[in-house]
Design a protein around this motif. Sequence first.
Motif, PDB file in Angstrom:
ATOM      1  N   GLU A   5       0.585   1.007  -0.164  1.00 39.02           N
ATOM      2  CA  GLU A   5       0.446   2.364  -0.690  1.00 39.02           C
ATOM      3  C   GLU A   5      -0.597   3.158   0.101  1.00 39.02           C
ATOM      4  O   GLU A   5      -0.386   4.325   0.425  1.00 39.02           O
ATOM      5  N   ALA A   6      -1.714   2.531   0.448  1.00 37.26           N
ATOM      6  CA  ALA A   6      -2.779   3.204   1.184  1.00 37.26           C
ATOM      7  C   ALA A   6      -2.349   3.609   2.592  1.00 37.26           C
ATOM      8  O   ALA A   6      -2.807   4.631   3.119  1.00 37.26           O
ATOM      9  N   HIS A   7      -1.469   2.820   3.196  1.00 45.89           N
ATOM     10  CA  HIS A   7      -1.023   3.089   4.563  1.00 45.89           C
ATOM     11  C   HIS A   7       0.316   3.812   4.617  1.00 45.89           C
ATOM     12  O   HIS A   7       0.847   4.043   5.704  1.00 45.89           O
ATOM     13  N   GLY A   8       0.886   4.134   3.464  1.00 43.16           N
ATOM     14  CA  GLY A   8       2.160   4.836   3.427  1.00 43.16           C
ATOM     15  C   GLY A   8       3.353   3.971   3.792  1.00 43.16           C
ATOM     16  O   GLY A   8       4.409   4.484   4.151  1.00 43.16           O
ATOM     17  N   ASP A   9       3.178   2.655   3.705  1.00 43.06           N
ATOM     18  CA  ASP A   9       4.274   1.732   4.002  1.00 43.06           C
ATOM     19  C   ASP A   9       5.175   1.594   2.775  1.00 43.06           C
ATOM     20  O   ASP A   9       4.694   1.513   1.646  1.00 43.06           O
ATOM     21  N   ALA A  10       6.461   1.546   3.022  1.00 38.92           N
ATOM     22  CA  ALA A  10       7.418   1.391   1.922  1.00 38.92           C
ATOM     23  C   ALA A  10       7.367  -0.031   1.381  1.00 38.92           C
ATOM     24  O   ALA A  10       7.225  -0.992   2.141  1.00 38.92           O
ATOM     25  N   LEU A  11       7.468  -0.139   0.078  1.00 36.69           N
ATOM     26  CA  LEU A  11       7.573  -1.449  -0.559  1.00 36.69           C
ATOM     27  C   LEU A  11       9.027  -1.897  -0.518  1.00 36.69           C
ATOM     28  O   LEU A  11       9.933  -1.062  -0.526  1.00 36.69           O
ATOM     29  N   PRO A  12       9.267  -3.207  -0.494  1.00 34.78           N
ATOM     30  CA  PRO A  12      10.654  -3.685  -0.571  1.00 34.78           C
ATOM     31  C   PRO A  12      11.320  -3.136  -1.834  1.00 34.78           C
ATOM     32  O   PRO A  12      10.675  -2.950  -2.869  1.00 34.78           O
TER      33      PRO A  12
END
Length: 58
Positions: free
Chosen positions: A38-45
């Motif tokens: 969430e902090a890095h803007g990465d999508a969760l599976p």
Amino acid sequence: MFLAEVPVLPGCRAWGATAEEALFNLEGVTVDYIASCEAHGDALPAAIAAAGEFVVAV
């Protein structure tokens, strides 16, 4: 040693002297993993994002 992992989160695993300790440790690792995404803007599976929250089960 016992190993616990979240298969849908690559590399998300934890160890403990007992199964209970491994699961306890995994809960913290999973929270940190999701927070980092969430902090890095990465999508969760999709399986995690669809759940909205996670439950650690034995």
